[in-house]
Design a protein around this motif. Structure first.
Motif, PDB file in Angstrom:
ATOM      1  N   UNK A 139       0.827  -1.202   0.000  1.00  0.00           N
ATOM      2  CA  UNK A 139       0.000   0.000   0.000  1.00  0.00           C
ATOM      3  C   UNK A 139       0.863   1.254   0.000  1.00  0.00           C
ATOM      4  N   UNK A 140       0.519   2.186  -0.870  1.00  0.00           N
ATOM      5  CA  UNK A 140       1.242   3.455  -0.963  1.00  0.00           C
ATOM      6  C   UNK A 140       0.354   4.560  -0.407  1.00  0.00           C
ATOM      7  N   UNK A 141       0.887   5.337   0.520  1.00  0.00           N
ATOM      8  CA  UNK A 141       0.167   6.465   1.109  1.00  0.00           C
ATOM      9  C   UNK A 141       0.947   7.749   0.859  1.00  0.00           C
ATOM     10  N   UNK A 146      -4.383   6.804  -0.855  1.00  0.00           N
ATOM     11  CA  UNK A 146      -4.044   5.440  -0.449  1.00  0.00           C
ATOM     12  C   UNK A 146      -4.237   4.563  -1.673  1.00  0.00           C
ATOM     13  N   UNK A 147      -3.144   3.940  -2.130  1.00  0.00           N
ATOM     14  CA  UNK A 147      -3.174   3.113  -3.331  1.00  0.00           C
ATOM     15  C   UNK A 147      -2.882   1.682  -2.923  1.00  0.00           C
ATOM     16  N   UNK A 148      -3.819   0.779  -3.198  1.00  0.00           N
ATOM     17  CA  UNK A 148      -3.664  -0.625  -2.844  1.00  0.00           C
ATOM     18  C   UNK A 148      -3.584  -1.426  -4.139  1.00  0.00           C
ATOM     19  N   UNK A 154      -7.976   2.939  -5.162  1.00  0.00           N
ATOM     20  CA  UNK A 154      -7.385   4.234  -4.815  1.00  0.00           C
ATOM     21  C   UNK A 154      -8.429   5.041  -4.057  1.00  0.00           C
ATOM     22  N   UNK A 155      -8.016   5.625  -2.939  1.00  0.00           N
ATOM     23  CA  UNK A 155      -8.880   6.563  -2.232  1.00  0.00           C
ATOM     24  C   UNK A 155      -8.108   7.853  -1.997  1.00  0.00           C
ATOM     25  N   UNK A 156      -8.833   8.954  -1.986  1.00  0.00           N
ATOM     26  CA  UNK A 156      -8.256  10.257  -1.685  1.00  0.00           C
ATOM     27  C   UNK A 156      -8.966  10.794  -0.455  1.00  0.00           C
ATOM     28  N   UNK A 160     -13.279   7.072  -2.610  1.00  0.00           N
ATOM     29  CA  UNK A 160     -12.802   6.206  -3.691  1.00  0.00           C
ATOM     30  C   UNK A 160     -12.652   6.990  -4.995  1.00  0.00           C
ATOM     31  N   UNK A 161     -11.588   6.687  -5.726  1.00  0.00           N
ATOM     32  CA  UNK A 161     -11.364   7.284  -7.041  1.00  0.00           C
ATOM     33  C   UNK A 161     -11.140   6.136  -8.019  1.00  0.00           C
TER      34      UNK A 161
END
Length: 246
Positions: A139-141, A146-148, A154-156, A160-161
């Motif tokens: 996971x990248x924050x 937050x990118x899983x 992807x959430x901002x 959710x995006x």
């Protein structure tokens, strides 16, 4: 592999179906947009070949609906069109198409394009599994994002995006290396593979779409500035104090 082919001309559908089945693919055909959306949701194809000119709705509308539906957002789409204008190609890329092919086309060329997109998608998934198999690192924050990767989510700031597969891959690449400048051709090589037949302009279109979606999700335009344009070079994700997955 299951391929959904959408076209309102029966001879074209049969020709494509025949050639794909010769290559070992399972093929579902749809003569209109309503059936295309139904099959995309119920059959979960591995790829969609989508004609732009359909009797009930345009391929652009279908692509937009699929990309905004979490269950179909990640399905690769190749747009097939008799139009050759740059505006049509750009519109398709902005909506999240992974590739395009202009009519009339050789079945062999279409098969090659399909295999290339599927190979690229498979390579990206394998790379995620190999390089980031540890779920604590995957996971990248960064910048409220937050990118899983393994969930294609992807959430901002919790919102959710939804991105296309190509947009997601570009965003993930930049987010994993904040501050690093990527030339357009480098992005193409990383995301699509070397010698892929696409112009650097397509990367500009994808970045524009990513920025637009981030701005809409964040309800402001400033969030799109986290991806900076480095004139004459390419793009980079600005650095952040938050911890990311690298």
């Amino acid at each position: 592999m299951n391929i959904l082919v959408v076209d309102d001309e029966l001879p074209i559908l049969e020709l494509i179906k025949y050639n794909l089945q010769k290559e070992g693919f399972s093929v579902i055909t749809a003569p209109n947009g309503v059936k295309a959306l139904e099959f995309a949701r119920t059959e979960t194809p591995d790829l969609i070949v989508l004609d732009l000119m359909l009797p009930d709705m345009s391929g652009f509308d279908i692509c937009r609906i699929l990309r905004n539906d979490k269950t179909t957002a990640a399905i690769p789409i190749i747009m097939a069109t008799a139009r050759t204008e740059d505006t049509d190609v750009i519109s398709g890329l902005e909506l999240g198409a992974d590739d395009y092919i202009t009519k009339p086309f050789s079945p062999k060329v279409l098969v090659a394009r399909i295999k290339n997109v599927l190979r690229r998608t498979s390579r990206l998934l394998e790379k995620e599994s190999t390089d980031f198999g540890n779920s604590n690192r995957s996971t990248v924050n960064i910048h409220g994002l937050q990118i899983i990767p393994e969930k294609f989510e992807v959430t901002l700031n919790g919102t959710p995006v939804i991105f296309s597969a190509t947009e997601f891959a570009i965003l993930l690449l930049l987010a994993r290396h904040p501050g690093r400048v990527f030339a357009r051709q480098h992005i193409i090589n990383e995301i699509k593979g070397e010698s892929y037949p696409v112009t650097e302009r397509s990367i500009d279109v994808q970045i524009l779409s990513i920025r637009k979606k981030l701005a809409e999700a964040g309800h402001n335009t400033s969030v799109q500035n986290i991806i900076e344009t480095v004139r004459g070079v390419g793009y980079r994700m600005t650095e952040d104090t938050e911890t990311n997955g690298d």
